[in-house]
Each structure stands twice: as C-alpha cells, then as structure tokens.
Design a protein around this motif. Sequence first.
Motif, PDB file in Angstrom:
ATOM      1  N   ASP A  42       0.865  -1.178   0.000  1.00 17.75           N
ATOM      2  CA  ASP A  42       0.000   0.000   0.000  1.00 17.75           C
ATOM      3  C   ASP A  42       0.904   1.232   0.000  1.00 17.75           C
ATOM      4  N   ARG A  43       0.313   2.416   0.080  1.00 24.05           N
ATOM      5  CA  ARG A  43       1.121   3.649   0.035  1.00 24.05           C
ATOM      6  C   ARG A  43       2.113   3.727   1.198  1.00 24.05           C
ATOM      7  N   PHE A  44       1.708   3.235   2.358  1.00 22.14           N
ATOM      8  CA  PHE A  44       2.602   3.234   3.530  1.00 22.14           C
ATOM      9  C   PHE A  44       3.835   2.376   3.238  1.00 22.14           C
ATOM     10  N   GLY A  45       3.587   1.164   2.707  1.00 17.17           N
ATOM     11  CA  GLY A  45       4.679   0.246   2.392  1.00 17.17           C
ATOM     12  C   GLY A  45       5.599   0.819   1.318  1.00 17.17           C
ATOM     13  N   GLN A  46       5.004   1.451   0.320  1.00 22.05           N
ATOM     14  CA  GLN A  46       5.788   2.062  -0.760  1.00 22.05           C
ATOM     15  C   GLN A  46       6.718   3.139  -0.206  1.00 22.05           C
ATOM     16  N   ASP A  47       6.206   3.970   0.703  1.00 21.52           N
ATOM     17  CA  ASP A  47       7.014   5.054   1.297  1.00 21.52           C
ATOM     18  C   ASP A  47       8.170   4.508   2.133  1.00 21.52           C
ATOM     19  N   ILE A  48       7.957   3.362   2.793  1.00 19.85           N
ATOM     20  CA  ILE A  48       9.007   2.774   3.635  1.00 19.85           C
ATOM     21  C   ILE A  48      10.109   2.168   2.760  1.00 19.85           C
ATOM     22  N   ILE A  49       9.703   1.487   1.682  1.00 16.64           N
ATOM     23  CA  ILE A  49      10.669   0.784   0.828  1.00 16.64           C
ATOM     24  C   ILE A  49      11.455   1.737  -0.071  1.00 16.64           C
ATOM     25  N   SER A  50      10.771   2.750  -0.650  1.00 12.18           N
ATOM     26  CA  SER A  50      11.410   3.534  -1.728  1.00 12.18           C
ATOM     27  C   SER A  50      12.706   4.252  -1.337  1.00 12.18           C
ATOM     28  N   PRO A  51      12.865   4.825  -0.113  1.00 12.36           N
ATOM     29  CA  PRO A  51      14.157   5.456   0.180  1.00 12.36           C
ATOM     30  C   PRO A  51      15.281   4.453   0.446  1.00 12.36           C
ATOM     31  N   LEU A  52      14.936   3.164   0.660  1.00 12.83           N
ATOM     32  CA  LEU A  52      15.943   2.186   1.100  1.00 12.83           C
ATOM     33  C   LEU A  52      16.364   1.184   0.028  1.00 12.83           C
ATOM     34  N   LEU A  53      15.436   0.795  -0.836  1.00 14.93           N
ATOM     35  CA  LEU A  53      15.753  -0.231  -1.837  1.00 14.93           C
ATOM     36  C   LEU A  53      15.427   0.282  -3.235  1.00 14.93           C
ATOM     37  N   GLY A  62      14.496 -10.829  -6.638  1.00 12.25           N
ATOM     38  CA  GLY A  62      13.503 -11.666  -7.312  1.00 12.25           C
ATOM     39  C   GLY A  62      12.150 -11.009  -7.509  1.00 12.25           C
ATOM     40  N   ILE A  63      12.062  -9.702  -7.224  1.00 11.12           N
ATOM     41  CA  ILE A  63      10.779  -8.996  -7.405  1.00 11.12           C
ATOM     42  C   ILE A  63      10.612  -8.609  -8.879  1.00 11.12           C
ATOM     43  N   THR A  64       9.706  -9.299  -9.564  1.00  7.00           N
ATOM     44  CA  THR A  64       9.495  -9.004 -10.989  1.00  7.00           C
ATOM     45  C   THR A  64       8.497  -7.875 -11.180  1.00  7.00           C
ATOM     46  N   LEU A  65       7.571  -7.748 -10.259  1.00  5.11           N
ATOM     47  CA  LEU A  65       6.543  -6.700 -10.326  1.00  5.11           C
ATOM     48  C   LEU A  65       6.325  -6.153  -8.935  1.00  5.11           C
ATOM     49  N   HIS A  66       6.156  -4.827  -8.818  1.00  3.33           N
ATOM     50  CA  HIS A  66       5.713  -4.274  -7.539  1.00  3.33           C
ATOM     51  C   HIS A  66       4.504  -3.396  -7.817  1.00  3.33           C
ATOM     52  N   LEU A  67       3.403  -3.750  -7.158  1.00  2.00           N
ATOM     53  CA  LEU A  67       2.105  -3.131  -7.473  1.00  2.00           C
ATOM     54  C   LEU A  67       1.412  -2.648  -6.213  1.00  2.00           C
ATOM     55  N   LEU A  68       0.606  -1.608  -6.376  1.00  2.00           N
ATOM     56  CA  LEU A  68      -0.188  -1.106  -5.243  1.00  2.00           C
ATOM     57  C   LEU A  68      -1.367  -2.038  -4.995  1.00  2.00           C
ATOM     58  N   ASN A 145       6.929   0.388  10.968  1.00  2.00           N
ATOM     59  CA  ASN A 145       6.090   1.559  10.705  1.00  2.00           C
ATOM     60  C   ASN A 145       6.815   2.896  10.939  1.00  2.00           C
ATOM     61  N   PHE A 146       7.879   3.120  10.166  1.00  2.00           N
ATOM     62  CA  PHE A 146       8.581   4.408  10.166  1.00  2.00           C
ATOM     63  C   PHE A 146       9.394   4.468   8.881  1.00  2.00           C
ATOM     64  N   ILE A 147       9.786   5.657   8.489  1.00  2.00           N
ATOM     65  CA  ILE A 147      10.491   5.837   7.215  1.00  2.00           C
ATOM     66  C   ILE A 147      11.905   6.329   7.486  1.00  2.00           C
ATOM     67  N   THR A 148      12.898   5.581   7.014  1.00  2.00           N
ATOM     68  CA  THR A 148      14.296   5.982   7.190  1.00  2.00           C
ATOM     69  C   THR A 148      14.754   6.779   5.977  1.00  2.00           C
ATOM     70  N   LEU A 149      15.156   8.031   6.204  1.00  2.00           N
ATOM     71  CA  LEU A 149      15.600   8.890   5.109  1.00  2.00           C
ATOM     72  C   LEU A 149      17.119   8.945   4.992  1.00  2.00           C
ATOM     73  N   GLU A 150      17.804   8.782   6.114  1.00  2.00           N
ATOM     74  CA  GLU A 150      19.269   8.806   6.136  1.00  2.00           C
ATOM     75  C   GLU A 150      19.719   7.705   7.096  1.00  2.00           C
ATOM     76  N   LEU A 282      10.827  12.472   0.369  1.00  2.00           N
ATOM     77  CA  LEU A 282      11.325  11.099   0.506  1.00  2.00           C
ATOM     78  C   LEU A 282      12.580  10.869  -0.346  1.00  2.00           C
ATOM     79  N   ASN A 283      13.532  11.813  -0.225  1.00  2.00           N
ATOM     80  CA  ASN A 283      14.850  11.729  -0.880  1.00  2.00           C
ATOM     81  C   ASN A 283      14.805  11.881  -2.400  1.00  2.00           C
ATOM     82  N   ARG A 284      13.688  12.371  -2.935  1.00  2.00           N
ATOM     83  CA  ARG A 284      13.611  12.608  -4.382  1.00  2.00           C
ATOM     84  C   ARG A 284      13.247  14.070  -4.624  1.00  2.00           C
ATOM     85  N   VAL A 285      13.999  14.716  -5.529  1.00  2.00           N
ATOM     86  CA  VAL A 285      13.705  16.118  -5.849  1.00  2.00           C
ATOM     87  C   VAL A 285      13.133  16.174  -7.265  1.00  2.00           C
ATOM     88  N   ASN A 286      12.031  16.916  -7.421  1.00  2.00           N
ATOM     89  CA  ASN A 286      11.396  17.092  -8.729  1.00  2.00           C
ATOM     90  C   ASN A 286      11.650  18.508  -9.215  1.00  2.00           C
TER      91      ASN A 286
END
Length: 613
Positions: A42-53, A62-68, A145-150, A282-286
């Motif tokens: 879900d969105r929570f899981g996506q936010d936790i994973i995206s800055p780290l992996l 082995g993750i071929t697809l990652h979907l909401l 249930n927390f987001i690591t940025l650094e 979340l460590n991404r600049v647009n």
Amino acid sequence: ITVEYLAISVSQRMALKRMLNFNVPHVKNSTGEPVWKVLIYDRFGQDIISPLLSVKELRDMGITLHLLLHSDRDPIPDVPAVYFVMPTEENIDRMCQDLRNQLYESYYLNFISAISRSKLEDIANAALAASAVTQVAKVFDQYLNFITLEDDMFVLCNQNKELVSYRAINRPDITDTEMETVMDTIVDSLFCFFVTLGAVPIIRCSRGTAAEMVAVKLDKKLRENLRDARNSLFTGDTLGAGQFSFQRPLLVLVDRNIDLATPLHHTWTYQALVHDVLDFHLNRVNLEETSGVENSPAGARPKRKNKKSYDLTPVDKFWQKHKGSPFPEVAESVQQELESYRAQEDEVKRLKSIMGLEGEDEGAISMLSDNTAKLTSAVSSLPELLEKKRLIDLHTNVATAVLEHIKARKLDVYFEYEEKIMSKTTLDKSLLDIISDPDAGTPEDKMRLFLIYYISTQQAPSEADLEQYKKALTDAGCNLNPLQYIKQWKAFTKMASAPASYGSTTTKSMGLLSRVMNTGSQFVMEGVKNLVLKQQNLPVTRILDNLMEMKSNPETDDYRYFDPKMLRGGNYIEYQNLVDYIKGKQGKHILYGCSELFNATQFIKQLSQLGQK
C-alpha cells in the motif's frame, strides 16, 4: 536518540530484505537464481521501501513486479506474492478479495504494524471460504512503521501525516479521543523503531507537553512487551538481537513548541535549502526545466516545461559529502568536479588521438599491444567516468535551481538578517525596510522573517509598532493568520521567552568564490553574499547535550525519566545541527526522528490554519 548501534537504515534494510526473502535471512552473493515473486504494497509500504531499496535491488531479490494493493491487478497464478501493508480494514478486505479471486500461487502476508486478533480471524475466514488456507504461507508482523531517510534520520509517517502534524496537536478544538489517536499513532511508530533497532531505550521528556504523553504511553507499551519474556520482541532471536553493543540508547522526546523559530528560518546549507525551496520528498527532488529554443520568435508558443526527478541518496557520494555544506561551497565543489571530469575526458581523447584510434570501439582498443596499457586503463574507467558525469549533471541542475531561488528572493539577505535576530546581534537595517522592499522575497519570506523576530524578541513590540508592521505585511501581500496564532501562543505558553542564543554567522571575503565567479563557471554568484556558518548549537541540540552529558541546566533539570526495564515535527536545519554537534563526541552516534518533516512553507500553512478566527 543517542545510540551506539548500527545505522537504523542498515537495520530496516536488513528487515525488508529478510521479508522479501520469505522471512528467512537474505544471504548475500548466494549462488542460484532468486525465487521470482510479486510485491504488493500500500502507500505506507511504498514510502518505507522507496528510500531504502532501489528498483535494481528489488529485481536482485527476485521482485518481478511491484504493485499497489488497491490497483487493478491481473491474476498471476504460478507466482508467490509478498504483501507489505498496514493492517487497516480496507486493506484486509482487499487481501481477502485477492484470496477469493485466486490471484497468486501463495501468499506471504506482512503487516507494517501489528495486526489485531479480530482482523487476523477475518483473513482466516476468507482463506477458508476460498479454500486457500494452504496457499497462505506466512503471516508476519514486521514492526517497520517508520520511514528511514538517512543512516541517522527517520520520520514517523508520510501518508496521513496531517494526523500527527503540529496543527493537529495544537488545535484548540481537539477532543481527548482525537488526541489519544494521535498519541497512539506516534507511539506505534516509535515502538516499531525500537523493535527494529533491537534495543529498549531510556526515555527523557519535557513535562506538561505532548512529548510527556508520548513518553508515558511508550514506556507502558515497552513494559507490557518486556513482561511476557516468551513473546517479547526484545529478547531471544529477534531481528535486532545480538547485532548491537550493550549500551542502551537515550531517547529524548521534545515538543515542537520549544523552538518555533528554527523551522521558519531561511537556511544556507545544501540539503535544507533543497527542502526549503524545491519539491523534495522522501529523498527525491522534482525539478521543472524549460525546453525548446532559447530565443523563440515573437508570437511563438511558450516553452513547454519538462519535469525531471533526481534521487538524492546515501549512494550519491557528492550528496553525502556536501549536503550539510554552506551553499557557496557546494557551487564551488560542483565546478571543481566538472573541471576534474573534463580533464579525465580530455586525457582519453588525447590518448586515442595520439594512436589514431578516434573512431575505434573499446573492444578493439583493448586488444592492442602493451604500449596501449595506459589507454586501456583510461578506457576501463569510462563507466566510472560516466557515473561521475551523471552526478555532476544532477547537482548542476539541482544547485542551479536553488541558486535561482536565492537570487530571485534574496535568500542570503534573509538568512543573514534572521541569524542576527536570533543571536541578538546588532541589526544593520530596519525590519520594515526589508518587509517593504518589493524586490526582497515573497510574501511568505517576509512573514517568516517577521515571525522569527516576534518569537525571538524578549520584549514584544508595542501595539502601535505592531500595527505599523501589520500594515507593511498586509501591503506586501502577507496573510496575517500565522501572526495571529504566534501572538496567542506567546501569550499563553510558559516557554514564551526565547532561548538565549541560536548561533551567529560571519560574512567571509570573496576568496572562496573567486573560481566560481569566473566567466566559465556554471554558477554566477554575483550579488549573492558568501556567508559561512559559525557553528552554534540550536535549542534541540542544547537539550540533548545537557541530558547526554548529565549537565545541570534549568532548561532540562525537570525532564522526566523513564526506564521501561525497571518527537514532534522536524526539519533538516535541526538534523544538520545535531550531526555537526556529534562529530565532536568520539564514539557517540545520533539519530534524528520526527513525527513529520516539514519545510517552512508547510509549517507556516499550519500556523495560518491555527490562526484563523
């Protein structure tokens, strides 16, 4: 949090990799292909994973697809699915629907926070009804249930962050039930953090604040878990056990109200400036960049804006080295990196030219005789050279975008003036002059400056002076609601007197910028002051210093102490100040965490909402 442990990013990354490996430890460089699988989050899981992996790391796992979870997903009946979601009613319903629809071969259900018994029974009933009991391979509470940025910075949540925002906690009409919900949300994230860290903290907090409410609840939750030795998350073969030293961390919980000036302060270091003036999340600049011909003919359509995204992560060595540096130093360093790259590139071209190989491909070059060893070596470093060029282009674009804001809004003037206000230094021009200057900053910049003055001054301005300031602010297009709130806050809070000192800044000569100012430079810094930071501790850092070094100080003498065995909104300015402080403390490490990470625009919006009549 002071701690002598692994970086929290390492702990959380290990936990995620273990989860993606069907909850068995992931062995690096193990032979054989990984088991191919689908990741559903879900969105929570996506936010936790995206800055780290990264996507590449997920593929390697082995993750071929990652979907909401709530997107339209086609059945892939011969592939296992790893779920990583919050245990909400809505999410449980959708997972039960997936079981009924037989979407995947097997189901590994991982919950970000602990799932309740009743919701677990709902899943069991759905699995029975769908004859899919054997397909539900594992069900795990992950406590992530927390987001690591650094390596040393985390934030409690990103989705629904308005639930734990400064405004939410300080609303005059907040009910006891709503406040309990806010506190429980914060405590759940902090509890997950310490489970992942594998340590039980000693807790210190200020009295009579929301921080104390969090401390009491967290202490209780930790005690309850420790009481049941067989099922405790802090004993035996838990995720964190055995990885760390025996010294326990000190958790210092502080309320945002101890310092409202710092989050409003214009800043001068690279990371904090990117967060303040650009879209950095979340460590991404647009970035928006214009495209098309520079000198378009009259009557032509306006240039279309291209959006570009860049990841600013610990892997980026330039970012790691310079994120805490004053901006002029960053501009200087980008220029030096560019010159170094050009020199290396020219060397490859020169060697190719000498040997008459301009048109040859790299494979042909490497097959030549020994006297081409130098060239072969230069060519073999090309991938490294290309990566260097990518980072230079990235930081050239980001730093240029920051520089445009500094110049257009005179942010160097604001930063220097605010530093003088906060450190009680003599001011060289009147506040009214800056507020009234149509070329200096946006209405929000002017309001930030005035609020810092109003918060930091011991003697509030007279009603007549205040009216004069309010008229100037209104004429400048400012919304006065934030001032209305700060006025009430200052009248009612016992912390109304500003901390004695925030720090000071010195203006150095232009020596550092001489190279940056040359005509070939990407960064023309003319008109921008070269301000160099003189390190002083901010209030949060001072509080930590008192408690860590056990100094007697009126600021912290009445802090409560909890030992279960017997934060509030944050910003990059405070984080950098703590990082700089701990550099002088050998063998000590620090982790900075906050319930929400806001920049001044987001904070002033909350103050404005609180100040509405």
